[in-house]
Write a protein that holds these residues in place. Structure first.
Motif, PDB file in Angstrom:
ATOM      1  N   SER A   1       0.832  -1.205   0.000  1.00 13.11           N
ATOM      2  CA  SER A   1       0.000   0.000   0.000  1.00 13.11           C
ATOM      3  C   SER A   1       0.864   1.252   0.000  1.00 13.11           C
ATOM      4  O   SER A   1       2.004   1.240   0.475  1.00 13.11           O
ATOM      5  N   VAL A   2       0.337   2.345  -0.513  1.00  9.56           N
ATOM      6  CA  VAL A   2       1.029   3.631  -0.511  1.00  9.56           C
ATOM      7  C   VAL A   2       1.267   4.051   0.945  1.00  9.56           C
ATOM      8  O   VAL A   2       0.327   4.154   1.737  1.00  9.56           O
ATOM      9  N   GLU A   3       2.542   4.256   1.289  1.00 12.84           N
ATOM     10  CA  GLU A   3       2.917   4.635   2.653  1.00 12.84           C
ATOM     11  C   GLU A   3       2.377   3.642   3.694  1.00 12.84           C
ATOM     12  O   GLU A   3       2.183   3.985   4.864  1.00 12.84           O
ATOM     13  N   GLY A   4       2.116   2.387   3.246  1.00  7.82           N
ATOM     14  CA  GLY A   4       1.696   1.347   4.164  1.00  7.82           C
ATOM     15  C   GLY A   4       0.246   1.390   4.566  1.00  7.82           C
ATOM     16  O   GLY A   4      -0.195   0.541   5.349  1.00  7.82           O
ATOM     17  N   THR A   5      -0.530   2.335   4.041  1.00 11.50           N
ATOM     18  CA  THR A   5      -1.929   2.441   4.471  1.00 11.50           C
ATOM     19  C   THR A   5      -2.901   2.758   3.348  1.00 11.50           C
ATOM     20  O   THR A   5      -4.038   2.298   3.367  1.00 11.50           O
ATOM     21  N   VAL A   6      -2.487   3.536   2.357  1.00 15.05           N
ATOM     22  CA  VAL A   6      -3.404   3.973   1.296  1.00 15.05           C
ATOM     23  C   VAL A   6      -3.423   2.918   0.191  1.00 15.05           C
ATOM     24  O   VAL A   6      -2.362   2.541  -0.319  1.00 15.05           O
TER      25      VAL A   6
END
Length: 575
Positions: free
Chosen positions: A255-260
């Motif tokens: 995920s984008v930055e681990g969340t998005v």
């Protein structure tokens, strides 16, 4: 990571090694049982935290590190009683190293949210330009060890338990593979001749090491180090692991930055573009942070509405985000085989199927189950899909001498007699993200609690090894009967202090018990370095020192004595 009182962290960290060495023959453990220090430490301690531990010098302010006393071995008997004489009887079954949460990081990428660090400390780290230097030093440490310090068995495998990259960029993935397999590379994107990230922005929000500006880090004692950013972008050489290694997915690899979640076009375009947001006002930053964690679809509009002028940086196609299939395909590429195996655990067709879970033989009779606990819907925490959950169940059934239903009753016999260790990124209590997978919306998601219940059915599950929380924490998972328990072993990251990896040795004590012997290790860089030492070793040392002094550092990540160097006992169902 929450903000904290800096003084409380520095004081607690200073007690780490001394407090551990002060444990007597017996002491009261925080988990409510009695533990004992091992009668005698093994001879070969060099290079592990049995010999020495990074320890701060002084009591306040910005602190350097030195070699403090090693940590003792703590015997934990929540699941089985330790019997005398087992050291002489035991036979080594397997020996491996867990690396986790390396977060190989492109510190100049436009698709980052560094300005959120006042709310989420992990959004910016003062040492983030040096992740590859620190990882190469850890690789050297693993190579320097002959094997496990207790059984002397040579390492059978190295397993990375996720968050191998920080922001799922092709550049980060290339640096990761070059570091683990061996090679020389330049950890730089964008302009070839200069650094273009937030650490020369002049903003008070960030540590500006080459500037005299009194940013919030300098006010906390951080030094001025002219030339550091240029040195950080110089070529890095890694010897590569000498042991076969296996890869596990983490949320930052997915995920984008681990969340998005992936697939939001304006965000995907930002990776390779020229617009880098360095300092929105606090209200805009707060809104962006809230959306990233709860409503990612709102991010494009919020980012477009930022009123502060952005920084114009050199675009770079190598920053493009990879998909899970591309991540797997890169591991399957013959150029990235290194010490092997081909694919580093992923099946030959996994690049097409996208299946990120698999089994592998750690040693004869000892099987690893690598899980993919990420959720393609995004968000920090994870879960398991129905197909994977049932695959785990079938795998355990096929390799068990006995297995149990949820009432603890033996219900079948099967052909094999095998030990199992499971590996995932997420821990049992960070697997409650049951949002449907957009790729398989009908696939029911399973929580960590459900997986614990499944594992309790099988007497030959020894441990579940994981990362994600960046914390050293070992928990006994007691089952319905004594032989149905297992250990959950969580290890600190190699980006946040204390920057550990963990050796795990599996031994049959030939007395009705099995021991898991866990030993933490640090990178092989010196504990102390001159701030003008821009050698690769000097920068790796600075990486550790800066992580200790990070204003967002969290003391609980260190864990307590029973989470460090341990002997974890289990009853053997073979007895």
């Amino acid at each position: 990571m929450a903000n904290m009182n800096r003084r409380s962290f520095l004081g607690l960290a200073g007690l780490g090694a001394a407090g551990a060495m002060g444990v007597g023959a017996f002491g009261r453990a925080p988990w409510g049982t009695w533990y004992a220090a091992a009668d005698a430490l093994p001879e070969h301690l060099a290079g592990t935290t049995l010999e020495a531990v990074a320890t701060p010098v002084g009591t306040s302010g910005y602190r350097t590190l030195s070699a403090g006393p090693g940590w003792p071995v703590i015997v934990r008997g929540e699941l089985a009683e330790a019997k005398s004489g087992r050291e002489e009887r035991r036979a080594a079954l397997a020996s491996f190293v867990q690396m986790t949460d390396m977060h190989v990081l492109d510190a100049q990428s436009p698709m980052r949210f560094e300005y959120l660090h006042p709310f989420t400390g992990s959004a910016f780290r003062p040492h983030e330009t040096l992740t590859t230097h620190g990882l190469a030093s850890l690789v050297s440490r693993i190579n320097s060890l002959a094997g496990g310090p207790h059984t002397r068995r040579r390492f059978d495998a190295v397993v990375t338990t996720g968050d191998n990259t920080d922001n799922k960029e092709h550049a980060e993935l290339g640096w990761l593979l070059a570091t683990l397999n061996g090679g020389t590379f330049r950890p730089n994107t964008g302009a070839l001749d200069r650094y273009e990230g937030v650490q020369n922005s002049g903003s008070d929000l960030y540590w500006n090491p080459e500037s005299p500006i009194r940013d919030m880090y300098k006010k906390a004692g951080f030094p001025e180090i002219p030339g550091l950013l240029g040195a950080a972008l110089a070529p890095v050489t890694s010897p590569g692991l000498r042991t076969p290694w296996y890869c596990v997915f983490g949320n930052h690899d997915d995920s984008v930055e681990g969340t998005v979640p992936s697939g939001i076009p304006p965000l995907e375009a930002m990776y390779t573009g020229s617009i880098k947001i360095e300092g929105p006002d606090s209200e805009q930053a707060r809104a962006i942070g809230s959306a990233a964690s709860s409503d990612p679809s709102a991010l494009p509009a919020l980012l477009a509405a930022v009123t502060t002028p952005p920084r114009i940086v050199t675009p770079d196609g190598n920053r493009a985000p990879f998909t899970p299939r591309q991540f797997i395909a890169a591991h399957l590429d013959p150029r990235n085989t290194g010490p092997g195996p081909v694919g580093h655990g992923f099946a030959p067709d996994a690049g097409e199927t996208g299946i990120g879970y698999y089994t592998f033989e750690i040693a004869p009779g000892v099987i690893g189950i690598s899980m993919d606990s990420t959720n393609r819907a995004g968000f920090v925490d994870g879960s398991l899909g129905e197909a994977q959950f049932r695959w785990i169940e079938r795998t355990l059934e096929s390799g068990s001498s006995r297995y149990f239903d949820t009432g603890g009753r033996a219900v079948t016999q099967s052909r094999a007699d095998t030990w199992f260790l499971l590996f995932s990124h997420h821990t049992s209590d960070t697997m409650a993200n049951l949002v449907p997978d957009p790729e398989n919306p009908a696939d029911r998601r399973h929580s960590g609690a459900e997986l614990v219940a499944l594992l309790h059915r099988f007497p030959n599950v020894l441990a579940w090894v994981n990362g994600h929380t960046h914390e050293n924490k070992i928990s006994a998972r007691t089952g319905p009967t004594p032989v149905q328990g297992f250990w959950e072993i969580n290890t600190a990251s190699h980006i946040d202090f204390p920057q550990h990896a963990r050796i795990i040795e599996v031994a049959d004590n030939h007395d009705g018990t099995v021991s898991l012997l866990t030993t933490l290790i640090e990178s092989d860089s010196p504990y102390q370095t001159s701030h003008g030492d821009f050698s690769q070793s000097g920068l790796a040392s600075l990486y550790r020192e800066l992580s200790f002094n990070d204003i967002h550092a969290d003391p609980k990540l260190m864990g307590v004595s029973g989470d460090h160097n341990t002997e974890l006992l289990l009853p053997s169902p073979r007895a």
